[in-house]
Design a protein around this motif. Structure first.
Motif, short mmCIF file in Angstrom:
data_model
loop_
_atom_site.label_atom_id
_atom_site.label_comp_id
_atom_site.label_asym_id
_atom_site.label_seq_id
_atom_site.Cartn_x
_atom_site.Cartn_y
_atom_site.Cartn_z
N TYR A 95 0.86 -1.19 0.03
CA TYR A 95 0.05 0.03 0.06
C TYR A 95 0.72 1.38 0.08
O TYR A 95 1.92 1.26 0.40
CB TYR A 95 -1.01 -0.02 1.23
CG TYR A 95 -2.13 -1.09 1.03
CD1 TYR A 95 -3.06 -0.67 0.50
CD2 TYR A 95 -1.84 -2.29 1.33
CE1 TYR A 95 -4.33 -1.70 0.26
CE2 TYR A 95 -2.86 -3.30 1.19
CZ TYR A 95 -4.13 -2.89 0.63
OH TYR A 95 -4.91 -3.77 0.42
N ALA A 96 0.41 2.33 -0.40
CA ALA A 96 0.93 3.60 -0.15
C ALA A 96 0.03 4.59 0.40
O ALA A 96 -1.40 4.48 0.16
CB ALA A 96 1.08 4.32 -1.72
N LEU A 97 0.25 5.53 0.99
CA LEU A 97 -0.41 6.73 1.52
C LEU A 97 -1.00 7.44 0.63
O LEU A 97 -0.28 8.22 -0.25
CB LEU A 97 0.55 7.36 2.54
CG LEU A 97 -0.17 8.74 3.50
CD1 LEU A 97 -1.42 7.92 4.06
CD2 LEU A 97 0.58 9.27 4.36
N GLY A 98 -2.25 7.63 0.48
CA GLY A 98 -3.21 8.45 -0.27
C GLY A 98 -3.31 10.05 0.26
O GLY A 98 -2.85 10.87 -0.50
N ASN A 99 -3.77 10.19 1.28
CA ASN A 99 -3.94 11.31 2.25
C ASN A 99 -4.06 11.07 3.57
O ASN A 99 -4.25 9.85 3.94
CB ASN A 99 -5.17 12.22 1.43
CG ASN A 99 -6.56 11.65 2.07
OD1 ASN A 99 -6.74 10.52 1.81
ND2 ASN A 99 -7.16 12.54 2.41
N LEU A 100 -4.16 12.09 4.51
CA LEU A 100 -4.26 11.98 5.92
C LEU A 100 -5.04 13.22 6.32
O LEU A 100 -5.01 14.18 5.97
CB LEU A 100 -3.20 11.72 6.42
CG LEU A 100 -1.98 12.63 6.42
CD1 LEU A 100 -1.90 13.63 7.39
CD2 LEU A 100 -0.41 12.08 6.22
N ALA A 101 -5.61 12.94 7.52
CA ALA A 101 -6.46 14.06 8.03
C ALA A 101 -5.84 13.97 9.65
O ALA A 101 -5.86 12.76 10.29
CB ALA A 101 -7.86 13.97 8.18
N ASP A 138 3.46 25.45 8.34
CA ASP A 138 4.98 24.77 8.65
C ASP A 138 4.45 23.20 9.02
O ASP A 138 5.41 22.21 8.60
CB ASP A 138 5.60 25.55 9.67
CG ASP A 138 6.17 26.90 9.13
OD1 ASP A 138 6.07 27.20 7.93
OD2 ASP A 138 6.40 27.66 9.91
N ILE A 139 3.63 23.08 9.98
CA ILE A 139 3.41 21.69 10.41
C ILE A 139 3.04 20.74 9.25
O ILE A 139 3.69 19.54 8.92
CB ILE A 139 2.73 21.59 11.74
CG1 ILE A 139 3.40 22.18 12.70
CG2 ILE A 139 2.17 20.34 11.91
CD1 ILE A 139 2.44 22.42 14.07
N ALA A 140 2.03 21.18 8.57
CA ALA A 140 1.50 20.52 7.35
C ALA A 140 2.58 20.30 6.35
O ALA A 140 2.59 19.17 5.74
CB ALA A 140 0.20 21.38 6.71
N ALA A 141 3.35 21.15 5.86
CA ALA A 141 4.46 21.14 4.86
C ALA A 141 5.47 20.06 5.58
O ALA A 141 5.76 19.05 4.68
CB ALA A 141 4.98 22.42 4.49
N ASN A 142 5.77 19.96 6.62
CA ASN A 142 6.81 18.84 7.03
C ASN A 142 6.17 17.61 7.05
O ASN A 142 6.79 16.70 6.95
CB ASN A 142 7.25 19.39 8.58
CG ASN A 142 8.68 18.88 8.87
OD1 ASN A 142 9.62 18.63 7.90
ND2 ASN A 142 8.69 18.06 9.80
N VAL A 143 4.98 17.57 7.78
CA VAL A 143 4.48 15.91 7.62
C VAL A 143 4.21 15.55 6.06
O VAL A 143 4.56 14.45 5.99
CB VAL A 143 3.00 16.08 8.41
CG1 VAL A 143 2.18 14.80 8.20
CG2 VAL A 143 3.16 16.36 9.94
N ALA A 144 3.95 16.56 5.42
CA ALA A 144 3.60 16.19 3.82
C ALA A 144 5.18 15.56 3.37
O ALA A 144 5.27 14.47 2.56
CB ALA A 144 3.17 17.34 3.06
N ARG A 145 6.25 16.50 3.80
CA ARG A 145 7.50 16.03 3.22
C ARG A 145 7.68 14.70 3.70
O ARG A 145 8.42 13.68 3.03
CB ARG A 145 8.52 17.21 3.70
CG ARG A 145 9.93 16.79 3.34
CD ARG A 145 10.87 17.78 3.91
NE ARG A 145 10.80 17.97 5.31
CZ ARG A 145 11.40 16.80 5.98
NH1 ARG A 145 12.16 15.79 5.58
NH2 ARG A 145 11.65 16.86 7.42
N ALA A 202 1.78 15.84 -1.15
CA ALA A 202 1.96 17.10 -1.49
C ALA A 202 1.12 17.66 -0.42
O ALA A 202 0.30 17.00 0.44
CB ALA A 202 0.96 17.49 -2.68
N PRO A 203 1.55 18.96 0.15
CA PRO A 203 0.96 19.49 1.03
C PRO A 203 -0.59 19.61 1.28
O PRO A 203 -1.18 19.58 2.23
CB PRO A 203 1.54 21.10 1.39
CG PRO A 203 2.75 20.80 0.63
CD PRO A 203 2.43 19.68 -0.42
N ALA A 204 -1.24 19.65 -0.08
CA ALA A 204 -2.80 19.57 -0.03
C ALA A 204 -3.65 18.16 0.17
O ALA A 204 -4.52 18.22 0.53
CB ALA A 204 -3.15 19.73 -1.65
#
Length: 162
Positions: A96-102, A118-125, A130-132
């Motif tokens: 599996y791969a991560l699609g998105n998260l909440a 900043d937090i969302a961008a770092n978690v995305a990285r 993508a940050p979205a």
């Protein structure tokens, strides 16, 4: 249909830590200016801990305590980015791969809104997203639990292309 052939899976996780003076407050790998931080064996990053547990639950692989027990001195002061990295490897190994998260964080103070990007961008990285693809909400306990920080996460895992 067996679980290994499901086109997607959903995972859920939670974590909470008591706040105390003399500890850093780290959320999503970002150090938050605060007089108090999480009392924990590792760095106490509730966002990354709950994310790791959500990922593991999504592929029915247990929880982070099985992989990084707080009874093992090897994990003392562990950077939680390492936990997420290892857990993402487990998710990939299971197809599996991560699609998105909440993510939802409950903390009375300090206010986290100014650090959302900043937090969302770092978690995305850390997750290769993508940050979205990272939803991040902040709540307070309305004074019911002023001495703790808590996070909850839901993840969507999609079957990886073979």
């Amino acid at each position: 249909m067996t679980s290994s052939s499901l086109p997607f899976r959903v995972g859920y996780g939670e974590d909470a830590h008591r706040l105390g003076a003399g500890h850093p407050l780290v959320l999503g790998g970002v150090t938050v200016p605060s007089e108090r931080g999480a009392e924990a064996h590792s760095d106490g990053d509730v966002i990354l801990h709950t994310l790791a547990d959500a990922l593991l639950s999504g592929v029915a692989a247990g929880d982070i305590g099985q992989y990084f027990p707080d009874t093992d001195a090897a994990w003392k002061d562990l950077d939680s980015a390492r936990i997420v990295s290892r857990v993402l490897d487990i998710v990939r190994e299971r197809g599996y791969a991560l699609g998105n998260l909440a993510l939802v964080v409950t903390l009375d103070r300090p206010k986290l809104g100014p650090l959302r990007a900043d937090i969302a961008a770092n978690v995305a990285r850390l997750c290769g997203l993508a940050p979205a693809e990272v939803g991040l909400s902040f709540k307070t306990s309305e004074g019911l639990a002023p001495d703790h920080v808590q996070a909850r996460a839901t993840v969507l895992l999609v079957r990886a292309d073979d």
